[in-house]
Design a protein around this motif. Structure first.
Motif, PDB file in Angstrom:
ATOM      1  N   VAL A 118       0.864  -1.181   0.000  1.00 53.89           N
ATOM      2  CA  VAL A 118       0.000   0.000   0.000  1.00 53.89           C
ATOM      3  C   VAL A 118       0.899   1.229   0.000  1.00 53.89           C
ATOM      4  N   VAL A 119       0.425   2.311  -0.602  1.00 54.34           N
ATOM      5  CA  VAL A 119       1.179   3.558  -0.563  1.00 54.34           C
ATOM      6  C   VAL A 119       1.215   4.050   0.880  1.00 54.34           C
ATOM      7  N   PRO A 120       2.378   4.449   1.409  1.00 57.35           N
ATOM      8  CA  PRO A 120       2.459   4.894   2.804  1.00 57.35           C
ATOM      9  C   PRO A 120       1.491   6.048   3.107  1.00 57.35           C
ATOM     10  N   GLY A 121       0.911   6.007   4.291  1.00 61.43           N
ATOM     11  CA  GLY A 121      -0.082   7.010   4.674  1.00 61.43           C
ATOM     12  C   GLY A 121       0.428   8.432   4.589  1.00 61.43           C
ATOM     13  N   LEU A 122       1.719   8.618   4.811  1.00 63.21           N
ATOM     14  CA  LEU A 122       2.291   9.955   4.836  1.00 63.21           C
ATOM     15  C   LEU A 122       2.238  10.639   3.474  1.00 63.21           C
ATOM     16  N   VAL A 123       2.038   9.864   2.400  1.00 64.17           N
ATOM     17  CA  VAL A 123       1.999  10.469   1.062  1.00 64.17           C
ATOM     18  C   VAL A 123       0.715  10.116   0.312  1.00 64.17           C
ATOM     19  N   GLN A 124      -0.305   9.666   1.018  1.00 69.24           N
ATOM     20  CA  GLN A 124      -1.557   9.296   0.360  1.00 69.24           C
ATOM     21  C   GLN A 124      -2.383  10.526  -0.005  1.00 69.24           C
ATOM     22  N   THR A 125      -3.118  10.414  -1.106  1.00 72.20           N
ATOM     23  CA  THR A 125      -4.103  11.435  -1.446  1.00 72.20           C
ATOM     24  C   THR A 125      -5.339  11.214  -0.576  1.00 72.20           C
ATOM     25  N   PRO A 126      -6.209  12.215  -0.445  1.00 78.12           N
ATOM     26  CA  PRO A 126      -7.416  12.019   0.371  1.00 78.12           C
ATOM     27  C   PRO A 126      -8.278  10.849  -0.094  1.00 78.12           C
ATOM     28  N   ASP A 127      -8.480  10.708  -1.413  1.00 75.48           N
ATOM     29  CA  ASP A 127      -9.346   9.634  -1.900  1.00 75.48           C
ATOM     30  C   ASP A 127      -8.714   8.256  -1.698  1.00 75.48           C
ATOM     31  N   GLY A 147     -14.136  10.101   7.339  1.00 70.85           N
ATOM     32  CA  GLY A 147     -13.964  11.515   7.011  1.00 70.85           C
ATOM     33  C   GLY A 147     -12.975  12.209   7.932  1.00 70.85           C
ATOM     34  N   ASP A 148     -13.148  12.020   9.230  1.00 74.12           N
ATOM     35  CA  ASP A 148     -12.239  12.645  10.203  1.00 74.12           C
ATOM     36  C   ASP A 148     -10.842  12.047  10.109  1.00 74.12           C
ATOM     37  N   ALA A 149     -10.772  10.730   9.885  1.00 73.41           N
ATOM     38  CA  ALA A 149      -9.468  10.071   9.796  1.00 73.41           C
ATOM     39  C   ALA A 149      -8.682  10.569   8.580  1.00 73.41           C
ATOM     40  N   VAL A 150      -9.374  10.756   7.457  1.00 73.56           N
ATOM     41  CA  VAL A 150      -8.716  11.269   6.258  1.00 73.56           C
ATOM     42  C   VAL A 150      -8.185  12.673   6.504  1.00 73.56           C
ATOM     43  N   ARG A 151      -8.992  13.517   7.121  1.00 74.66           N
ATOM     44  CA  ARG A 151      -8.535  14.886   7.397  1.00 74.66           C
ATOM     45  C   ARG A 151      -7.313  14.883   8.319  1.00 74.66           C
ATOM     46  N   ALA A 152      -7.338  13.987   9.329  1.00 71.21           N
ATOM     47  CA  ALA A 152      -6.196  13.905  10.251  1.00 71.21           C
ATOM     48  C   ALA A 152      -4.954  13.387   9.525  1.00 71.21           C
ATOM     49  N   PRO A 179      -4.892  -2.697  -7.021  1.00 72.22           N
ATOM     50  CA  PRO A 179      -6.092  -1.853  -7.153  1.00 72.22           C
ATOM     51  C   PRO A 179      -6.966  -1.896  -5.900  1.00 72.22           C
ATOM     52  N   ILE A 180      -6.459  -1.318  -4.816  1.00 73.56           N
ATOM     53  CA  ILE A 180      -7.264  -1.286  -3.592  1.00 73.56           C
ATOM     54  C   ILE A 180      -8.286  -0.161  -3.633  1.00 73.56           C
ATOM     55  N   CYS A 181      -8.313   0.574  -4.739  1.00 76.87           N
ATOM     56  CA  CYS A 181      -9.223   1.698  -4.926  1.00 76.87           C
ATOM     57  C   CYS A 181      -9.559   1.785  -6.406  1.00 76.87           C
ATOM     58  N   PRO A 182     -10.559   2.566  -6.789  1.00 80.68           N
ATOM     59  CA  PRO A 182     -10.876   2.723  -8.211  1.00 80.68           C
ATOM     60  C   PRO A 182      -9.681   3.263  -8.995  1.00 80.68           C
ATOM     61  N   GLN A 183      -9.587   2.905 -10.265  1.00 76.86           N
ATOM     62  CA  GLN A 183      -8.452   3.302 -11.092  1.00 76.86           C
ATOM     63  C   GLN A 183      -8.223   4.816 -11.139  1.00 76.86           C
ATOM     64  N   PRO A 184      -9.266   5.641 -11.239  1.00 77.31           N
ATOM     65  CA  PRO A 184      -9.015   7.092 -11.235  1.00 77.31           C
ATOM     66  C   PRO A 184      -8.337   7.563  -9.941  1.00 77.31           C
ATOM     67  N   VAL A 185      -8.699   6.946  -8.826  1.00 77.28           N
ATOM     68  CA  VAL A 185      -8.098   7.301  -7.537  1.00 77.28           C
ATOM     69  C   VAL A 185      -6.638   6.868  -7.514  1.00 77.28           C
ATOM     70  N   LEU A 186      -6.371   5.665  -8.023  1.00 74.21           N
ATOM     71  CA  LEU A 186      -4.997   5.175  -8.055  1.00 74.21           C
ATOM     72  C   LEU A 186      -4.127   6.036  -8.962  1.00 74.21           C
TER      73      LEU A 186
END
Length: 275
Positions: A118-127, A147-152, A179-186
């Motif tokens: 998985v991409v490390p949390g420190l560099v993840q996009t919100p989606d 929602g709150d976890a993503v903002r944090a 592909p742990i998320c939709p392709q546009p998100v990835l």
């Protein structure tokens, strides 16, 4: 004290009782109580936490005094409480964990994140982070505070722009393909990585799928100065013993030796984007 150290100390105590009772080898003891020798070895080396029934069997076989048995039961309880602390935190959702990690990262001068799945949390996009938190909440049956976890998590990323820190982000190519998320998100996530690679104080690398691995690393991990954190499916492990921390540093160095970084890493990620 972490639960790993508590569990290892418990295993050492049980080994001492076994040898004091005249069982020279774990195999001898296993035959006496009808266990596999491998089970005795795992318990004594802190790799398996024994049950209450197991502890009773062990203490009876070595004729442990009642006081010693009671002390061992207390130790076993302590290990379980420490192990389950992470589970209790997850039952309250992921936001508090993100805030705690932000505090630790702000205090660290050197941050290393290594991931293969998985991409490390420190560099993840919100989606992308949203997809990760939704999966985790479902798996652990924890409250969905996505929602709150993503903002944090996004607020954690302020450290990426602190030029007083040294930051290393090392990912396996596999993490960029799953592909742990939709392709546009990835695709948006991959694009973000190419932008972050340009930060002067951030070292970004990718371990390609077709290179020989110097070590078998079954999980990702993070290193904040002299502390390693390993998050696995059922718990989180904190490592602070100097020898163990040094092991993770050696693993990281060997992985960097096989990784591509700089312009080559950016080219690899762009190749995935254009593929």
């Amino acid at each position: 004290m972490t639960f790993e150290k508590r569990q290892l100390e418990l295993g050492n105590s049980l080994r001492e009782l076994r040898t004091a009772a005249g069982f020279v080898t774990g195999k001898d003891f296993a035959e006496r109580i009808g266990w596999l020798a491998s089970k005795v070895s795992r318990i004594e080396n802190g790799r398996t936490l024994l049950s209450d029934a197991d502890l009773t069997t062990w203490c009876l076989a070595v004729a442990a005094p009642a006081k010693v048995t009671a002390e061992l039961r207390d130790s076993l309880l302590g290990v379980r409480l420490e192990r389950d602390r992470w589970k209790r935190q997850l039952r309250q959702g992921h936001t508090a964990r993100q805030r705690a990690e932000a505090v630790s990262e702000q205090a660290a001068s050197h941050i290393t994140m290594v991931e293969f799945f998985v991409v490390p949390g420190l560099v993840q996009t919100p989606d992308y982070a949203r997809a990760v938190f939704d999966l985790a909440a479902e798996l652990h049956e924890s409250p969905s505070d996505t929602g709150d976890a993503v903002r944090a998590r996004i607020r954690r990323q302020e450290v990426l722009y602190d030029t007083g820190k040294t930051i290393e982000i090392l990912v396996g190519e596999s993490a960029l393909r799953y592909p742990i998320c939709p392709q546009p998100v990835l695709r948006a996530q991959l694009d973000r990585l190419t932008n972050l690679a340009g930060l002067p104080h951030l070292r970004f690398g990718v371990v390609p799928l077709d290179v020989p691995l110097p070590t078998v690393t079954m999980h990702g991990y993070g290193i904040l100065d002299d502390t390693v954190t390993v998050e696995i499916n059922h718990t989180e492990i904190t490592v602070s013993d100097p020898e163990d921390v040094d092991l993770y540093h050696r693993i990281t160095e060997r992985l960097w030796d096989t990784a591509v970084e700089g312009a080559a890493a950016t080219a690899l990620v762009r190749g995935l984007l254009n593929g």
